[in-house]
Design a protein around this motif. Structure first.
Motif, PDB file in Angstrom:
ATOM      1  N   ASN A  28     -25.146  18.472 -15.025  1.00  0.00           N
ATOM      2  CA  ASN A  28     -26.194  17.858 -14.044  1.00  0.00           C
ATOM      3  C   ASN A  28     -27.147  16.834 -14.807  1.00  0.00           C
ATOM      4  O   ASN A  28     -27.794  16.081 -14.156  1.00  0.00           O
ATOM      5  CB  ASN A  28     -26.523  18.666 -13.078  1.00  0.00           C
ATOM      6  CG  ASN A  28     -28.041  19.717 -14.034  1.00  0.00           C
ATOM      7  OD1 ASN A  28     -28.318  19.354 -15.019  1.00  0.00           O
ATOM      8  ND2 ASN A  28     -28.505  20.628 -13.140  1.00  0.00           N
ATOM      9  N   ARG A  29     -26.806  16.755 -16.136  1.00  0.00           N
ATOM     10  CA  ARG A  29     -27.753  15.925 -16.681  1.00  0.00           C
ATOM     11  C   ARG A  29     -27.437  14.471 -16.480  1.00  0.00           C
ATOM     12  O   ARG A  29     -26.476  13.916 -16.261  1.00  0.00           O
ATOM     13  CB  ARG A  29     -27.725  16.171 -18.307  1.00  0.00           C
ATOM     14  CG  ARG A  29     -28.487  15.271 -19.180  1.00  0.00           C
ATOM     15  CD  ARG A  29     -28.244  15.330 -20.774  1.00  0.00           C
ATOM     16  NE  ARG A  29     -28.981  14.608 -21.576  1.00  0.00           N
ATOM     17  CZ  ARG A  29     -30.062  14.701 -22.349  1.00  0.00           C
ATOM     18  NH1 ARG A  29     -30.723  15.572 -21.997  1.00  0.00           N
ATOM     19  NH2 ARG A  29     -30.563  13.783 -23.134  1.00  0.00           N
ATOM     20  N   THR A  30     -28.698  13.436 -16.337  1.00  0.00           N
ATOM     21  CA  THR A  30     -28.538  12.099 -16.009  1.00  0.00           C
ATOM     22  C   THR A  30     -27.864  11.530 -17.202  1.00  0.00           C
ATOM     23  O   THR A  30     -28.063  11.916 -18.411  1.00  0.00           O
ATOM     24  CB  THR A  30     -29.856  11.726 -15.625  1.00  0.00           C
ATOM     25  OG1 THR A  30     -29.580  10.288 -15.216  1.00  0.00           O
ATOM     26  CG2 THR A  30     -30.756  11.630 -16.879  1.00  0.00           C
ATOM     27  N   THR A  31     -27.231  10.264 -16.781  1.00  0.00           N
ATOM     28  CA  THR A  31     -26.575   9.291 -17.672  1.00  0.00           C
ATOM     29  C   THR A  31     -27.643   8.079 -18.037  1.00  0.00           C
ATOM     30  O   THR A  31     -27.036   7.230 -18.486  1.00  0.00           O
ATOM     31  CB  THR A  31     -25.148   8.988 -17.122  1.00  0.00           C
ATOM     32  OG1 THR A  31     -25.431   8.327 -16.167  1.00  0.00           O
ATOM     33  CG2 THR A  31     -24.558  10.386 -17.349  1.00  0.00           C
ATOM     34  N   ALA A  32     -28.909   8.235 -17.610  1.00  0.00           N
ATOM     35  CA  ALA A  32     -29.736   7.086 -17.843  1.00  0.00           C
ATOM     36  C   ALA A  32     -29.683   6.703 -19.217  1.00  0.00           C
ATOM     37  O   ALA A  32     -29.639   7.683 -20.329  1.00  0.00           O
ATOM     38  CB  ALA A  32     -31.075   7.661 -17.514  1.00  0.00           C
ATOM     39  N   PRO A  33     -29.778   5.502 -19.806  1.00  0.00           N
ATOM     40  CA  PRO A  33     -29.792   5.178 -21.139  1.00  0.00           C
ATOM     41  C   PRO A  33     -31.017   5.525 -21.930  1.00  0.00           C
ATOM     42  O   PRO A  33     -30.885   5.438 -23.199  1.00  0.00           O
ATOM     43  CB  PRO A  33     -29.800   3.602 -20.972  1.00  0.00           C
ATOM     44  CG  PRO A  33     -30.559   3.191 -19.645  1.00  0.00           C
ATOM     45  CD  PRO A  33     -30.082   4.275 -18.647  1.00  0.00           C
ATOM     46  N   TYR A  34     -32.061   5.952 -21.341  1.00  0.00           N
ATOM     47  CA  TYR A  34     -33.225   6.324 -22.090  1.00  0.00           C
ATOM     48  C   TYR A  34     -33.646   7.823 -21.505  1.00  0.00           C
ATOM     49  O   TYR A  34     -34.015   7.832 -20.385  1.00  0.00           O
ATOM     50  CB  TYR A  34     -34.361   5.136 -22.114  1.00  0.00           C
ATOM     51  CG  TYR A  34     -34.099   3.833 -22.624  1.00  0.00           C
ATOM     52  CD1 TYR A  34     -34.396   3.670 -23.860  1.00  0.00           C
ATOM     53  CD2 TYR A  34     -33.487   2.820 -22.203  1.00  0.00           C
ATOM     54  CE1 TYR A  34     -33.839   2.345 -24.468  1.00  0.00           C
ATOM     55  CE2 TYR A  34     -33.249   1.730 -22.484  1.00  0.00           C
ATOM     56  CZ  TYR A  34     -33.421   1.449 -23.998  1.00  0.00           C
ATOM     57  OH  TYR A  34     -33.211   0.123 -24.481  1.00  0.00           O
ATOM     58  N   ILE A  35     -33.856   8.503 -22.154  1.00  0.00           N
ATOM     59  CA  ILE A  35     -33.980   9.820 -21.869  1.00  0.00           C
ATOM     60  C   ILE A  35     -35.009  10.551 -22.906  1.00  0.00           C
ATOM     61  O   ILE A  35     -34.735  10.512 -23.942  1.00  0.00           O
ATOM     62  CB  ILE A  35     -32.716  10.879 -21.647  1.00  0.00           C
ATOM     63  CG1 ILE A  35     -31.950  10.299 -20.539  1.00  0.00           C
ATOM     64  CG2 ILE A  35     -33.346  12.120 -21.182  1.00  0.00           C
ATOM     65  CD1 ILE A  35     -30.600  10.875 -20.391  1.00  0.00           C
ATOM     66  N   PHE A  36     -36.158  11.057 -22.286  1.00  0.00           N
ATOM     67  CA  PHE A  36     -37.002  11.842 -23.133  1.00  0.00           C
ATOM     68  C   PHE A  36     -37.292  13.250 -22.560  1.00  0.00           C
ATOM     69  O   PHE A  36     -37.850  13.343 -21.439  1.00  0.00           O
ATOM     70  CB  PHE A  36     -38.367  11.255 -23.565  1.00  0.00           C
ATOM     71  CG  PHE A  36     -39.145  12.109 -24.635  1.00  0.00           C
ATOM     72  CD1 PHE A  36     -39.237  11.801 -26.048  1.00  0.00           C
ATOM     73  CD2 PHE A  36     -39.712  13.499 -24.160  1.00  0.00           C
ATOM     74  CE1 PHE A  36     -39.710  12.488 -26.819  1.00  0.00           C
ATOM     75  CE2 PHE A  36     -40.474  14.216 -25.168  1.00  0.00           C
ATOM     76  CZ  PHE A  36     -40.244  13.752 -26.583  1.00  0.00           C
ATOM     77  N   ASN A  37     -36.668  14.250 -23.169  1.00  0.00           N
ATOM     78  CA  ASN A  37     -36.743  15.665 -22.624  1.00  0.00           C
ATOM     79  C   ASN A  37     -36.972  16.597 -23.554  1.00  0.00           C
ATOM     80  O   ASN A  37     -36.193  16.511 -24.823  1.00  0.00           O
ATOM     81  CB  ASN A  37     -35.650  16.117 -21.652  1.00  0.00           C
ATOM     82  CG  ASN A  37     -35.884  17.459 -20.979  1.00  0.00           C
ATOM     83  OD1 ASN A  37     -36.223  18.456 -21.737  1.00  0.00           O
ATOM     84  ND2 ASN A  37     -35.618  17.276 -19.613  1.00  0.00           N
ATOM     85  N   PRO A  38     -38.008  17.353 -23.807  1.00  0.00           N
ATOM     86  CA  PRO A  38     -38.368  18.236 -24.715  1.00  0.00           C
ATOM     87  C   PRO A  38     -37.309  19.183 -25.116  1.00  0.00           C
ATOM     88  O   PRO A  38     -37.184  20.015 -26.239  1.00  0.00           O
ATOM     89  CB  PRO A  38     -39.460  18.748 -24.908  1.00  0.00           C
ATOM     90  CG  PRO A  38     -39.798  18.778 -23.150  1.00  0.00           C
ATOM     91  CD  PRO A  38     -38.873  17.496 -22.671  1.00  0.00           C
ATOM     92  N   LYS A  54     -39.329  12.061 -32.637  1.00  0.00           N
ATOM     93  CA  LYS A  54     -40.364  10.794 -32.830  1.00  0.00           C
ATOM     94  C   LYS A  54     -39.876   9.535 -32.706  1.00  0.00           C
ATOM     95  O   LYS A  54     -40.118   8.601 -32.168  1.00  0.00           O
ATOM     96  CB  LYS A  54     -40.808  10.896 -34.261  1.00  0.00           C
ATOM     97  CG  LYS A  54     -41.865  12.158 -34.545  1.00  0.00           C
ATOM     98  CD  LYS A  54     -42.403  12.207 -35.763  1.00  0.00           C
ATOM     99  CE  LYS A  54     -41.551  12.535 -36.916  1.00  0.00           C
ATOM    100  NZ  LYS A  54     -42.331  12.569 -38.333  1.00  0.00           N
ATOM    101  N   GLU A  55     -38.498   9.268 -33.342  1.00  0.00           N
ATOM    102  CA  GLU A  55     -37.683   8.194 -33.007  1.00  0.00           C
ATOM    103  C   GLU A  55     -37.390   7.903 -31.523  1.00  0.00           C
ATOM    104  O   GLU A  55     -37.398   6.623 -31.224  1.00  0.00           O
ATOM    105  CB  GLU A  55     -36.412   8.252 -33.896  1.00  0.00           C
ATOM    106  CG  GLU A  55     -36.642   8.207 -35.549  1.00  0.00           C
ATOM    107  CD  GLU A  55     -37.596   7.011 -36.001  1.00  0.00           C
ATOM    108  OE1 GLU A  55     -37.053   5.922 -35.632  1.00  0.00           O
ATOM    109  OE2 GLU A  55     -38.470   7.195 -36.681  1.00  0.00           O
ATOM    110  N   ASN A  56     -37.221   8.948 -30.877  1.00  0.00           N
ATOM    111  CA  ASN A  56     -36.835   8.634 -29.261  1.00  0.00           C
ATOM    112  C   ASN A  56     -38.210   8.099 -28.818  1.00  0.00           C
ATOM    113  O   ASN A  56     -37.814   7.246 -27.782  1.00  0.00           O
ATOM    114  CB  ASN A  56     -36.444   9.949 -28.699  1.00  0.00           C
ATOM    115  CG  ASN A  56     -35.640   9.708 -27.441  1.00  0.00           C
ATOM    116  OD1 ASN A  56     -35.412   8.614 -27.156  1.00  0.00           O
ATOM    117  ND2 ASN A  56     -35.709  10.827 -26.693  1.00  0.00           N
ATOM    118  N   ALA A  57     -39.262   8.772 -28.963  1.00  0.00           N
ATOM    119  CA  ALA A  57     -40.372   8.329 -28.274  1.00  0.00           C
ATOM    120  C   ALA A  57     -40.597   6.709 -28.513  1.00  0.00           C
ATOM    121  O   ALA A  57     -41.136   5.909 -27.768  1.00  0.00           O
ATOM    122  CB  ALA A  57     -41.742   9.205 -28.613  1.00  0.00           C
TER     123      ALA A  57
END
Length: 572
Positions: A161-171, A49-52
């Motif tokens: 292979n996970r991205t290093t983007a500063p914001y990520i939402f993945n369940p 929830k906090e990530n969203a």
């Protein structure tokens, strides 16, 4: 039965085989047989929830500062409906400083350095939908160009292979919970509801989320189920131009509630036609159309869908012709197909928008996993590459196997059942040799599943319109919550066969000892000479409704029918 064929397939009852006789028993059985663990909103992890909220907050800050935001989607239904959710949210908030980029299939899946250089340089923020979780080099490019990268994606990834983007939402970042099975569109809905907290916009965007949920065949539980409950009614409650046009032009449910079939065979094919035929922007334009243009745009898409069907037929024939050629080679002395545990077909004439669809059809024909690919020279990179689609069969985890050699691919992503890829020409033999070697192992040996599960036995009096309507209230049915199947026992009263342009269809009337009759429709089957009058039979069917002269009536769709084994106890 008029021939000596014996059906050895087992029909497995998921309850105690005692016939159900009340509506309440049927509904209770519906949930018990599926064993679905019902999470509620209290099961959402605080971190999720906090990530969203964090992602919504940074987007709101960009909007307030009038920064330029680029929505980067995907060309399938889930990726396109995800974009539409964000577009409707921005439009509601009267924010206009945004752009849309949905790569065509010829551009390849997801983010790319080539695409970012062409389309993202003038933006401050890029938000991905239904892609980006493995965008490693692209995340570095964004950082170097001072572009904020927000990745929203539900596809699988590895630590490497996970991205290093500063914001990520993945369940997949969280333990199983109410939001575990989100697709790209349901992720977009979850985040955008933090931005536009309005009942009407939440319902309208739930319609697009429902498109993605059905299109990506994700489990129909948790947040996905909540969204479908909202989205299935939105088309009839919201007078948005595109919704009005769809209500007018498409043959949809007349009960003011869409079902999964309406999305899967009515609405989603229109979006798929645009994506497969290389014009996904047509779909976006229609769903964002003004009142005076929506109907015209819809007609154009419907015409495109007709063209798509013609191309699909041609592509299927091309693939099946190649299979026949392979089979003729395999039957010659000392010649065997190298790849026996799966099939890969290569042809430059394969349509980039059709390969996934055709691969799925071929897999069903040959009962094996399939890779379909086409080669071409990339003008921007000056290299010859092969792109394609893979389809699993019978649970063989093709994508998981290929993940072990992911370094041989330029791109590899999707779901276990359906995925896309791109690789250099020089790596094809290495990939196919590895795949053949791995699939020879006993762990991957194909298990043919002949058993057919069904929910329960039903008594004749219970099989009526009110029960079908009650079951409809528990839509959607699909992955994770399958359409219920029931068994009936009786005698053949009459069989009628109707022939149409699509084939022969049988309407089987079954009678019980109390002379109650139920008609079961077996589509694409000619059963006229298969059974004698008064022969004892058992049949599997699903329940639904249809409209006839503006009157709703019971519709039973037959799945299987066979003579009753005298050892089987009657359920009447």
């Amino acid at each position: 039965m008029k021939n000596d064929e014996k059906d050895l397939t087992k029909w497995i009852c998921l309850n105690d085989e005692k016939p159900l006789s009340t509506v309440d028993e049927v509904i209770n059985n519906l949930y018990q047989t599926r064993g679905v663990k019902q999470y509620d909103k209290s099961d959402i992890p605080t971190e999720l929830k906090e990530n969203a909220k964090k992602i919504a907050k940074t987007v709101l800050e960009d909007m307030e500062a009038d920064k330029r935001i680029l929505l980067w989607g995907d060309y399938d239904v889930d990726g396109t409906s995800s974009v539409l959710i964000w577009v409707y949210t921005f439009m509601f908030k009267k924010y206009t400083n945004f752009g849309i980029h949905i790569p065509e299939r010829t551009d390849g899946y997801g983010l790319s350095i080539y695409g970012l250089n062409r389309f993202a340089k003038n933006y401050d923020t890029v938000i991905t939908m239904d892609n980006g979780i493995t965008a490693g080099e692209e995340a570095i490019w964004c950082k170097q160009n001072r572009i904020k990268l927000i990745v929203t994606d539900h596809h699988s990834f590895t630590k490497e292979n996970r991205t290093t983007a500063p914001y990520i939402f993945n369940p997949h970042d969280y333990e199983e919970n109410y939001c575990s099975d989100l697709c790209g569109a349901s992720i977009s809905h979850l985040i955008t509801t933090q931005i536009a907290q309005d009942v009407d916009i939440v319902a309208s965007t739930a319609f697009f989320a429902s498109m993605g949920i059905i299109g990506d065949v994700v489990p129909l539980k948790g947040y996905n189920r909540l969204l479908f409950t909202l989205g299935r009614e939105a088309l009839f409650l919201q007078n948005i131009p595109c919704f009005i046009a769809l209500r007018k032009k498409l043959k949809l449910s007349n009960n003011k509630k869409l079902n999964a079939v309406d999305f899967a065979f009515g609405i989603n094919p229109l979006v798929n036609a645009c994506g497969r035929m290389g014009n996904i922007r047509k779909a976006v334009n229609f769903f964002c159309a003004k009142a005076d243009e929506a109907e015209t745009l819809l007609k154009g898409i419907m015409t495109l869908n007709v063209e798509r069907r013609m191309v699909e037929k041609e592509q299927t024939e091309l693939a099946l012709t190649k299979i026949k050629l392979f089979e003729s080679i395999a039957t010659k002395p000392k010649n065997q197909l190298k790849h026996k545990h799966y099939l890969h077909l290569v042809d430059p004439k394969f349509h980039p928008g059709m390969m996934g669809l055709i691969a799925g059809k071929v897999a069903e024909v040959i009962n094996k996993p399939v890779l379909l690919m086409r080669g071409y020279r990339q003008p921007a990179e000056s290299r010859y590459v092969y792109e394609g689609s893979g389809r699993c069969y019978n649970g063989i985890p093709l994508l998981s196997v290929l993940r072990h050699i992911e370094h041989l691919f330029i791109k590899l992503g999707g779901h276990e059942q359906a995925f896309g890829f791109m690789l250099l020409e020089r790596n094809i033999d290495r990939v196919t040799d590895y795949l053949d070697k791995e699939l020879r192992k006993s762990i991957y040996k194909q298990i043919v599943i002949d058993d057919i599960p069904y929910d329960a036995n039903l008594t004749f009096p219970l099989i009526d319109l009110p029960l079908a309507q009650k079951l409809r209230d528990h839509e959607p049915f699909g992955k994770g919550f399958t359409n219920p199947v029931y068994r009936i026992v009786g005698r053949i009263y009459e069989i009628r066969v109707s022939e149409t342009k699509t084939g022969k269809h049988s309407f089987v009337h079954i009678i019980n000892e109390e002379t109650q009759v139920r008609k079961i429709n077996f589509f694409f089957k000619d059963l006229e000479k298969s059974f004698e009058k008064d022969e004892k039979v058992e049949a599997l069917f699903s329940m639904g409704t249809s409209m006839f002269i503006n009157q709703e009536q019971l519709a039973l769709k037959g799945l299987e029918i066979r003579p009753l084994d005298e050892k089987v106890l009657s359920v009447e």
